[in-house]
Design an enzyme around this catalytic site. Structure first.
Site, PDB file in Angstrom:
ATOM      1  N   ARG A 184      11.610  16.076  27.417  1.00  0.00           N
ATOM      2  CA  ARG A 184      12.202  15.919  26.601  1.00  0.00           C
ATOM      3  C   ARG A 184      12.322  14.505  26.484  1.00  0.00           C
ATOM      4  O   ARG A 184      12.285  13.849  25.522  1.00  0.00           O
ATOM      5  CB  ARG A 184      13.476  16.307  26.509  1.00  0.00           C
ATOM      6  N   ASP A 216      29.764  15.702  16.242  1.00  0.00           N
ATOM      7  CA  ASP A 216      28.977  15.303  17.828  1.00  0.00           C
ATOM      8  C   ASP A 216      28.214  14.194  18.356  1.00  0.00           C
ATOM      9  O   ASP A 216      28.947  13.034  17.557  1.00  0.00           O
ATOM     10  CB  ASP A 216      28.087  15.780  16.817  1.00  0.00           C
TER      11      ASP A 216
END
Length: 285
Positions: free
Chosen positions: A44, A155
């Site tokens: 990632r 979030d």
């Protein structure tokens, strides 16, 4: 004698650099990165490393703490490491409970017509959970229930919040959505070849998103929320962190309000006094 394996420092993190990232992430957002997550983290990070024109992963970590670079990079790093799996109508029994049990009970608790219900999706990811709740609530009002509602989605990841605010999704994610809801609550792109849909403006107006870290000492959220969703995020926290987060969340529920957690998190109530289990993954204060 076998030759020594030389690790490619551009492609793989050294042990020291992996520990540095893992400790930083756990301290900032409470998520543990055990050694088994190392390859995932490396994979990632590569896109971010290329975007910043570093020679490799270890140079990226070396520079992370240089010249206040972390102040600007931490948000991107959190976006990289957080997992944001979500679906419309995920764990559908929660939305059935909301429609058939929670909302009727809460309307009695409010004790007046046109109650203003507050729903909080506390790990909202790309917004599918929040918009699912909005569909259910709007459908209830169309079928005679009298209430107003507002939905908050929060979030830690700015990347998924951007997607939540735009409310544009690929058509394939609508598979769990009832057909009548697809027709009523989604608009198709004029360019059919894109295969995209967008949540209708009526629901978008009722849904607000903001960035928030569940590890923060306090949350900028009302103290009279009716239903809080916190699903499939607690499993990434240590038990003591779970307890603190659940206590914080419950402090924002009105008496009689509900907390809904993921199916892997059904035992969290044992650490929080006063939290009553209604069903395996549904709790009430």
């Amino acid at each position: 004698m076998m030759p020594a394996v030389v690790q490619d420092t551009a492609v793989h993190l050294s042990d020291r650099h992996f520990r540095t990232i893992a400790e930083l992430i756990e301290g900032q957002v409470g998520i543990k990165l055990p050694p088994g997550k190392r390859l995932m983290l490396e994979g990632r990070l590569h896109k971010r490393v290329r975007a910043l024109n570093y020679s490799g992963l270890n140079e990226y970590v070396d520079n992370l703490f240089e010249a206040d670079h972390l102040d600007t990079e931490l948000t991107h790093l959190i976006d990289v490491v957080t997992t944001n799996k979500t679906d419309f109508f995920r764990e559908p029994q929660h939305f059935t409970f909301m429609r058939e049990v929670a909302i009727p009970a809460l309307l009695k608790l409010h004790g007046r017509r046109n109650a203003n219900l507050k729903i909080w999706s506390s790990a909202s990811s790309t917004g599918m959970e929040a918009y699912t709740a909005a569909m259910v609530l709007d459908d209830m009002t169309r079928n005679g229930s009298r209430f107003q509602y507002r939905i908050l989605g929060t979030d830690i990841s700015t990347a998924v919040l951007r997607l939540a605010r735009t409310a544009i999704y690929t058509r394939d994610v609508l598979a769990p959505v009832p057909e009548q809801f697809v027709k009523r609550y989604f608009l198709s792109s004029r360019d059919r070849s894109r295969g995209e849909v967008r949540v209708v403006p009526e629901l978008r107006r009722m849904t607000h998103f903001m960035r928030m870290n569940l590890m923060d000492a306090s949350y900028p959220v009302d103290k009279d929320v009716d239903i809080i969703f916190c699903r499939n995020v607690l499993i990434y926290f240590e038990r003591e962190t779970q307890r603190k987060v659940i206590e914080q969340l419950c402090s924002h529920l009105r008496p009689g309000g509900y907390l809904l957690v993921g199916h892997s998190e059904s035992m969290i109530h044992s650490a929080v006094p006063g939290l009553k289990q209604v069903q395996p993954t549904i709790f009430k204060v």
